[in-house]
Design an enzyme around this catalytic site. Structure first.
Site, PDB file in Angstrom:
ATOM      1  N   HIS A 209     -42.228   8.731 -18.157  1.00 47.65           N
ATOM      2  CA  HIS A 209     -41.183   9.751 -18.256  1.00 47.65           C
ATOM      3  C   HIS A 209     -40.612   9.775 -19.666  1.00 47.65           C
ATOM      4  CE1 HIS A 209     -41.473   9.006 -13.898  1.00 47.65           C
ATOM      5  NE2 HIS A 209     -41.092  10.257 -13.769  1.00 47.65           N
ATOM      6  N   GLU A 233     -49.169  10.530 -18.354  1.00 48.10           N
ATOM      7  CA  GLU A 233     -48.223  11.631 -18.133  1.00 48.10           C
ATOM      8  C   GLU A 233     -46.980  11.516 -19.005  1.00 48.10           C
ATOM      9  OE1 GLU A 233     -45.552  13.362 -14.411  1.00 48.10           O
ATOM     10  OE2 GLU A 233     -47.518  12.492 -14.037  1.00 48.10           O
ATOM     11  N   GLU A 259     -43.356  18.898 -17.012  1.00 49.56           N
ATOM     12  CA  GLU A 259     -42.368  19.049 -15.944  1.00 49.56           C
ATOM     13  C   GLU A 259     -40.980  19.380 -16.482  1.00 49.56           C
ATOM     14  OE1 GLU A 259     -40.550  15.267 -14.162  1.00 49.56           O
ATOM     15  OE2 GLU A 259     -42.530  14.579 -14.747  1.00 49.56           O
ATOM     16  N   HIS A 309     -46.296  20.422 -10.993  1.00 49.48           N
ATOM     17  CA  HIS A 309     -45.432  19.278 -10.728  1.00 49.48           C
ATOM     18  C   HIS A 309     -44.565  19.526  -9.494  1.00 49.48           C
ATOM     19  CE1 HIS A 309     -41.534  17.147 -11.232  1.00 49.48           C
ATOM     20  NE2 HIS A 309     -42.308  16.144 -11.578  1.00 49.48           N
TER      21      HIS A 309
END
Length: 396
Positions: A209, A233, A259, A309
């Site tokens: 993230h 990711e 996202e 997502h």
């Protein structure tokens, strides 16, 4: 047919709470009685405030408009208030409004939305899930690679052919950073044990993230490459696509991202910088279904795939299914396990999932309907946000 009103639903997501603490759903209501369903994704405000924002925007820009005029409504909201840029708050609200308009259009024409956006390409949609905890777990599946490997085998037995996990440590408002040696070791051990557990039966999706700098992400990726993950990711924060491009060029692992991005203009920079091989737009934030389709089409020209997502409710999930079904460059769809539990209970008919694949609906519009009784019986009573980050620097 004109839009005359809007309803909002702030719904608490009961334990285990997979998909976030709450969902914000909307219904647009037309003067001939058709109702269209939408969902706002993860605004940085209390959901009751978000519901008031939705009402204000709909009353200001949408009431009295024809739901078929999606481009016209989109531009009015996008440019309203002299914003005219990818503002995540307004775009989350616009996304819900836009998908609700498509739901109305599909119902009026008695067609699924995908039939109106190029038609059906995929008969079934490959899906993946995060590795989640279960009651009775003696350790934390998010931090214990042995338990995560066992859980992954359970998911493969269900039919999944890909699993996602995020062992890289906390994500903070101070990221990106260099991961600690402990975090690097744990991340590598997760990949090693998961690959040994699943073999070639499933892809490994390494979720992060935005915790790292580009240099830190490349350092991690070098450790993971031998386990052949399908993607890495969002390895760095979403605000610098040139730096993300450094990561993409510095590893053989495909980079997936998107996202936290919104609109075709932000995704264009991803494509121009070669920053990702897989785009992860969230249709509850990106600008809705048509905006998602435009982004997918841009990506197609770059030979980039999409993997919509989902860490929210099933209405965004249903919108994702419509986009994925009509997109030639669709790769895989995020699921919340197999769509059972509250993601099914909140709908009068849940999203159909079989042996690792989502089956596109044949019902008109988005193909789902909100169970208002369940929604009203589960109000959100907390004060926390849908998602948040750690507000102190990570210790390395």
């Amino acid at each position: 047919m004109k839009i005359k009103d809007v309803k909002t639903f702030v719904v608490g997501n009961p334990p285990p709470g997979f998909g976030g603490r709450y969902f914000v759903f909307i219904k647009l209501i037309t003067d001939n009685g058709i109702e269209g369903l939408g969902e706002v994704y993860n605004l940085p405000f209390h959901p009751d405030v978000v519901a008031q924002m939705v009402k204000d925007v709909v009353e200001r820009y949408v009431v009295g408009k024809e739901p078929f005029d999606i481009e016209k409504i989109w531009r009015s909201v996008y440019g309203g208030g002299f914003i005219h840029r990818p503002d995540t708050t307004m775009m989350g609200i616009l996304s819900a409004i836009e998908m609700a308009c498509w739901d109305i259009v599909g119902k009026d024409l008695n067609k699924p939305v995908y039939k109106l956006l190029g038609g059906q390409v995929h008969e079934a949609l490959r899906s993946y899930t995060y590795i989640y905890p279960k009651p009775g777990d003696k350790t934390d599946v998010y931090a214990d690679p042995v338990l995560a490997a066992e859980r992954a085998q359970e998911y493969i037995a269900m039919g999944f052919t890909a699993v996602k996990f995020d062992p890289a440590g906390p994500y903070t408002v101070y990221d990106g950073r260099q991961l600690s040696l402990t975090e690097l070791d744990r991340s590598e051990r997760f990949c090693k044990l998961l690959r040994e557990a699943v073999g070639s039966k499933a892809d490994l999706l390494f979720g992060t993230h935005g915790q790292m700098t580009a240099a830190g992400a490349i350092r991690l990726a070098k450790r993971l490459e031998k386990y052949d993950p399908l993607w890495l990711e969002e390895p760095i924060p979403p605000d610098n696509q040139k730096e993300m491009g450094k990561v993409a060029r510095g590893t053989s692992i495909p980079v997936a991202a998107g996202e936290r991005l919104t609109t075709k203009w932000e995704f264009l920079r991803v494509l121009e910088e070669g920053a990702a091989a897989i785009l992860q737009m969230n249709l509850g934030r990106v600008g809705g279904i048509l905006e998602g389709k435009k982004i997918a089409s841009m990506a197609e020209a770059y030979h980039v795939q999409i993997a919509p997502h989902l860490y929210c409710g099933p209405v965004v999930g249903a919108a994702n299914v419509q986009l994925a079904t009509c997109s030639p460059n669709f790769l895989i769809q995020e699921s919340i396990l197999d769509w059972k539990g509250f993601h099914s209970e909140i709908l009068t008919k849940g999203i159909e999932w079989q042996d690792g694949y989502i089956i596109p609906p044949t019902a008109p519009g988005l193909g789902v309907e909100l169970n208002e009784a369940v929604a009203l019986a589960n109000p959100y009573v907390g004060n926390a946000l849908h998602l948040d980050m750690t507000h102190t620097p990570a210790r390395v």
